[in-house]
Design a protein around this motif. Structure first.
Motif, mmCIF file in Angstrom:
data_model
loop_
_atom_site.group_PDB
_atom_site.id
_atom_site.type_symbol
_atom_site.label_atom_id
_atom_site.label_comp_id
_atom_site.label_asym_id
_atom_site.label_seq_id
_atom_site.Cartn_x
_atom_site.Cartn_y
_atom_site.Cartn_z
ATOM 1 N N PRO A 9 1.463 9.050 12.443
ATOM 2 C CA PRO A 9 2.848 8.569 12.323
ATOM 3 C C PRO A 9 3.811 9.722 12.070
ATOM 4 C CG PRO A 9 1.354 7.199 11.027
ATOM 5 C CD PRO A 9 0.556 8.373 11.486
ATOM 6 N N LYS A 10 5.009 9.605 12.611
ATOM 7 C CA LYS A 10 5.990 10.683 12.528
ATOM 8 C C LYS A 10 6.322 11.071 11.093
ATOM 9 C CE LYS A 10 10.274 9.658 13.493
ATOM 10 N NZ LYS A 10 11.514 9.323 14.219
ATOM 11 N N LEU A 11 6.375 10.089 10.209
ATOM 12 C CA LEU A 11 6.803 10.354 8.830
ATOM 13 C C LEU A 11 5.643 10.398 7.838
ATOM 14 C CD1 LEU A 11 10.053 8.177 8.546
ATOM 15 C CD2 LEU A 11 9.835 10.609 9.090
ATOM 16 N N ILE A 12 4.408 10.585 8.311
ATOM 17 C CA ILE A 12 3.275 10.488 7.403
ATOM 18 C C ILE A 12 3.338 11.511 6.267
ATOM 19 C CG2 ILE A 12 1.796 11.900 8.911
ATOM 20 C CD1 ILE A 12 -0.587 10.209 7.904
ATOM 21 N N LEU A 13 3.705 12.748 6.543
ATOM 22 C CA LEU A 13 3.657 13.769 5.494
ATOM 23 C C LEU A 13 4.726 13.561 4.419
ATOM 24 C CD1 LEU A 13 2.719 16.891 7.648
ATOM 25 C CD2 LEU A 13 1.237 15.505 6.194
ATOM 26 N N PRO A 14 5.990 13.327 4.772
ATOM 27 C CA PRO A 14 6.938 13.012 3.695
ATOM 28 C C PRO A 14 6.634 11.676 3.025
ATOM 29 C CG PRO A 14 7.998 12.828 5.846
ATOM 30 C CD PRO A 14 6.676 13.487 6.068
ATOM 31 N N HIS A 36 0.864 -1.187 0.000
ATOM 32 C CA HIS A 36 0.000 0.000 0.000
ATOM 33 C C HIS A 36 0.896 1.230 0.000
ATOM 34 C CE1 HIS A 36 1.004 -0.630 4.232
ATOM 35 N NE2 HIS A 36 0.565 0.582 4.521
ATOM 36 N N VAL A 37 0.284 2.399 0.018
ATOM 37 C CA VAL A 37 1.038 3.641 0.156
ATOM 38 C C VAL A 37 1.308 3.841 1.650
ATOM 39 C CG1 VAL A 37 0.972 6.144 -0.109
ATOM 40 C CG2 VAL A 37 0.112 4.686 -1.935
ATOM 41 N N HIS A 38 2.523 3.566 2.045
ATOM 42 C CA HIS A 38 2.882 3.583 3.461
ATOM 43 C C HIS A 38 2.887 5.003 4.017
ATOM 44 C CE1 HIS A 38 4.206 -0.600 3.009
ATOM 45 N NE2 HIS A 38 4.723 -0.202 1.861
ATOM 46 N N ALA A 39 2.491 5.122 5.286
ATOM 47 C CA ALA A 39 2.488 6.417 5.958
ATOM 48 C C ALA A 39 3.590 6.532 7.000
ATOM 49 C CB ALA A 39 1.127 6.654 6.628
ATOM 50 N N ILE A 85 -0.924 22.368 6.530
ATOM 51 C CA ILE A 85 -1.326 22.713 7.889
ATOM 52 C C ILE A 85 -2.811 22.402 8.080
ATOM 53 C CG2 ILE A 85 -1.467 24.567 9.591
ATOM 54 C CD1 ILE A 85 1.394 23.768 8.755
ATOM 55 N N ASN A 86 -3.100 21.645 9.117
ATOM 56 C CA ASN A 86 -4.482 21.305 9.495
ATOM 57 C C ASN A 86 -5.244 20.592 8.370
ATOM 58 O OD1 ASN A 86 -4.123 22.595 12.014
ATOM 59 N ND2 ASN A 86 -4.704 24.575 11.143
ATOM 60 N N LYS A 87 -4.544 19.732 7.649
ATOM 61 C CA LYS A 87 -5.182 19.016 6.530
ATOM 62 C C LYS A 87 -5.397 17.545 6.818
ATOM 63 C CE LYS A 87 -5.776 20.475 2.789
ATOM 64 N NZ LYS A 87 -6.995 21.030 2.162
ATOM 65 N N ILE A 88 -4.635 16.970 7.725
ATOM 66 C CA ILE A 88 -4.767 15.546 8.050
ATOM 67 C C ILE A 88 -5.091 15.398 9.539
ATOM 68 C CG2 ILE A 88 -3.581 13.333 8.176
ATOM 69 C CD1 ILE A 88 -2.025 14.067 5.745
#
Length: 287
Positions: free
Chosen positions: A253-258, A70-73, A284-287
Motif C-alpha cells: 500500500p502507498k501509505l504503509i510506512l507512514p 486493526h493497525v491500518h497500513a 530500506i528493504n525491511k518490508i
C-alpha cells in the motif's frame, strides 16, 4: 438491538469510517477514522475527521468510543484528534502488542517506544463486551490480515475491518508480517457463524470489476453464498492456496510506512525533536 449506522467514505484511501449510534440514547462510537495525509508533501489535515465531527455535533451525539479494527497500513488514524474534540476512549485489539513489537524493530524505534499498548485506552480481547449507551458490543478476535484484527459486533451489525470485503471483491491480504491465510480462514468462519441477517460493514471498497459504485454494506448470508474467495463452502486448502498465490502478486500500500508508524501509536505522531519537528522513518528493504 439495531444500531443506526452512518458511513463516511474517503475516496483518497478507499476507506469507510463509521458512526454507530444507539437508537435509544445519544451515545455513539466511531470505527476506523481517517486522518488525511499527503505523502508527497508530508502534510496532514483533518478534513475527513471534521466531517464526522460536524455530523456528530449536528446530531447532538455523545462519543463513547473510537474503535480501531486493526493497525491500518493504508491510512493514518484520526483517533486522537477525534478524542480531543469529542472525548471517548480509544480501543483496539490486545494483540496490538505483537504488532508494536514487530514494527518497533522494523522502524528501529528503540526502548523509548512502549510496546505494551499503553498508547490506547482499552485493549480488547476475544469474548470481551462493552457498551455504547444501551447497546452491547461484543468483540471477536479475527486475525489473519494482521495479528490484532478485531470484529466489533454491535447488535445486528458487524464491523469487520479488512477481514472481508464486499462479496464481489473477496477477502483481505495476509502477507504483512504476522499475517496468515490459514488464520484468516478460521477468522472468517467466526464471522460467518453469525446469523445470516447480520449486517456486515467493511472497511474498504475498490469497486470490483463490473461494479460502477462504491459499496460497503452486505450481510453474513450474502458473504456465505457469494463471496468470490470464501463463499459457497470453499475449503481451507483451496482458500489458502488462492490467497497466498494472489498475495504474491500484490504491491505494498502507498501509505504503509507512514501509516504503521502512526497507527501503532494510536494515531499519535512520533515524539518531536528538540526543535519541535516530527519525522517519520523510511526503512530500506525491511518490508
Amino acid at each position: 438491538m439495531t444500531p443506526l449506522v452512518k458511513a463516511f467514505f474517503d475516496e483518497a484511501t478507499n476507506t469507510v469510517s463509521y458512526v454507530a449510534r444507539d437508537p435509544q440514547s445519544s451515545a455513539c462510537a466511531i470505527i476506523d477514522p481517517v486522518l488525511d495525509f499527503d505523502h508527497a508533501s508530508g502534510r496532514t489535515n483533518t478534513a475527513s475527521a471534521d466531517i464526522i465531527i460536524s455530523w456528530i455535533t449536528g446530531q447532538a451525539l455523545t462519543l463513547d468510543w473510537v474503535l480501531e479494527s486493526h493497525v491500518h497500513a493504508d491510512h493514518l488514524s484520526a483517533a486522537p484528534y477525534l478524542q480531543e474534540k469529542l472525548g471517548g476512549k480509544i480501543g483496539i485489539g490486545a494483540n496490538i502488542t505483537v504488532v508494536q513489537d514487530t514494527f518497533g524493530k522494523v522502524f528501529n524505534e528503540g526502548t523509548e517506544f512502549q510496546r505494551d499498548g499503553s498508547q490506547f485506552d482499552a485493549l480488547l480481547s476475544h469474548g470481551d463486551s462493552f457498551h455504547i449507551g444501551q447497546m452491547q458490543a461484543d468483540v471477536l478476535h479475527t486475525p489473519g490480515h494482521t495479528p490484532a484484527c478485531m470484529t466489533y459486533v454491535i447488535g445486528d451489525a458487524a464491523f469487520v475491518g479488512d477481514t472481508l470485503f464486499m462479496p464481489d471483491f473477496g477477502t483481505a491480504r495476509c502477507d504483512f508480517p504476522g499475517g496468515s491465510s490459514a488464520q484468516l480462514y478460521a477468522s472468517i468462519q467466526k464471522i460467518l457463524a453469525l446469523p445470516d441477517e447480520t449486517r456486515i460493514f467493511v472497511c474498504h471498497d475498490y469497486k470490483a470489476p463490473g461494479r460502477d459504485e462504491f459499496a460497503w454494506e452486505t450481510t453474513v448470508g450474502e458473504q456465505k453464498a457469494l463471496n468470490v474467495h470464501i463463499g459457497n463452502g470453499r475449503s481451507i486448502e483451496d482458500f489458502t492456496k488462492m490467497r497466498d498465490s494472489r498475495d504474491a502478486t500484490l504491491g505494498m500500500p502507498k501509505l504503509i510506512l507512514p501509516s504503521l508508524q502512526v497507527n501503532m501509536r494510536a494515531g499519535q505522531m512520533p515524539e518531536p525533536d528538540e526543535q519541535g519537528d516530527v519525522f517519520l522513518k523510511l526503512p530500506i528493504n525491511k518490508i
